[in-house]
Design an enzyme around this catalytic site. Structure first.
Site, mmCIF file in Angstrom:
data_model
loop_
_atom_site.group_PDB
_atom_site.id
_atom_site.type_symbol
_atom_site.label_atom_id
_atom_site.label_comp_id
_atom_site.label_asym_id
_atom_site.label_seq_id
_atom_site.Cartn_x
_atom_site.Cartn_y
_atom_site.Cartn_z
ATOM 1 N N LYS A 121 0.840 -1.203 0.000
ATOM 2 C CA LYS A 121 0.000 0.000 0.000
ATOM 3 C C LYS A 121 0.871 1.247 0.000
ATOM 4 C CE LYS A 121 -1.746 2.016 3.601
ATOM 5 N NZ LYS A 121 -2.485 2.379 4.828
ATOM 6 N N ASP A 140 -6.382 0.758 1.013
ATOM 7 C CA ASP A 140 -6.534 1.164 2.409
ATOM 8 C C ASP A 140 -7.925 0.746 2.876
ATOM 9 O OD1 ASP A 140 -8.325 2.980 1.297
ATOM 10 O OD2 ASP A 140 -7.597 4.677 2.476
#
Length: 210
Positions: A121, A140
């Site tokens: 991420k 996320d």
């Protein structure tokens, strides 16, 4: 409408609502963004930006972070959740950047994820926002929740969700898709009170009637 068609329609509609979308984290350099993204875990971007306003004036290079005492760095970020762990990540990350990458933030996914505190991420956010490189979709909490609500994935594991989204989304939109879904999640599709009536995706979202 299959998922490949749906995701293009989603991007079209959200891009119209949120033109020139990008990370909400303030940064000047790739190193700034890498540090800010690490700090942003389990806290708000607003809080991170408040801290980094002075942090980025004080620390401009990987060597600056590597040379400062852990106590001083902790003090500089103490208003951030889990600041002690994050200070350790940042110092160790800075040392690795110096030892392995001449103090520069690498532009490759497989190199970024070797750094302390950096997962896919974080790497995706840095690659797209700092370098314009599409290596994947940053998943996320907003992206995880909304992609499932939209029927784009049935998985709950972020890595599997990312793979699902990459399979149905043209590569040039990978970075943008993440930020478009994040904006939607913050403004309209809120976890506790989604505003279905004003959502631009209302008619193509399987969850709109819930």
């Amino acid at each position: 409408m299959n998922n490949k068609e749906k995701v293009l329609e989603i991007i079209k509609r959200l891009d119209s609502r949120y033109p020139n979308v990008k990370t909400a984290l303030n940064f000047n350099t790739a190193l700034d963004l890498l540090v800010a993204t690490i700090l942003s875990a389990q806290t708000t971007d607003v809080n991170v930006n408040r801290v980094t306003e002075n942090l980025f004036k004080k620390y401009r290079t990987a060597r600056d972070y590597a040379n400062v005492s852990i106590e001083e760095l902790e003090n500089d970020i103490k208003s951030i959740n889990f600041y002690k762990n994050k200070a350790k990540y940042i110092k160790n990350l800075a040392k690795e950047l110096i030892e392995k990458f001449n103090g520069e933030v690498p532009k490759k996914m497989d190199e970024l994820v070797t750094l302390p505190g950096v997962g896919r991420k974080t790497a995706n956010i840095v690659l797209w926002n700092a370098f314009g490189i599409n290596e994947g979709v940053a998943v996320d909490t907003h992206v995880k929740r909304i992609s499932k609500l939209l029927g784009l994935t049935k998985n709950t594991d972020p890595d599997k969700i990312e793979q699902d989204l990459m399979e149905i989304t043209p590569r040039e939109y990978w970075g943008k898709l993440s930020h478009l879904l994040i904006m939607l999640g913050r403004e309209i599709c809120k976890a506790k009170a989604p505003q279905h009536k004003i959502c631009p995706l209302n008619d193509i979202c399987p969850s709109s009637g819930i």
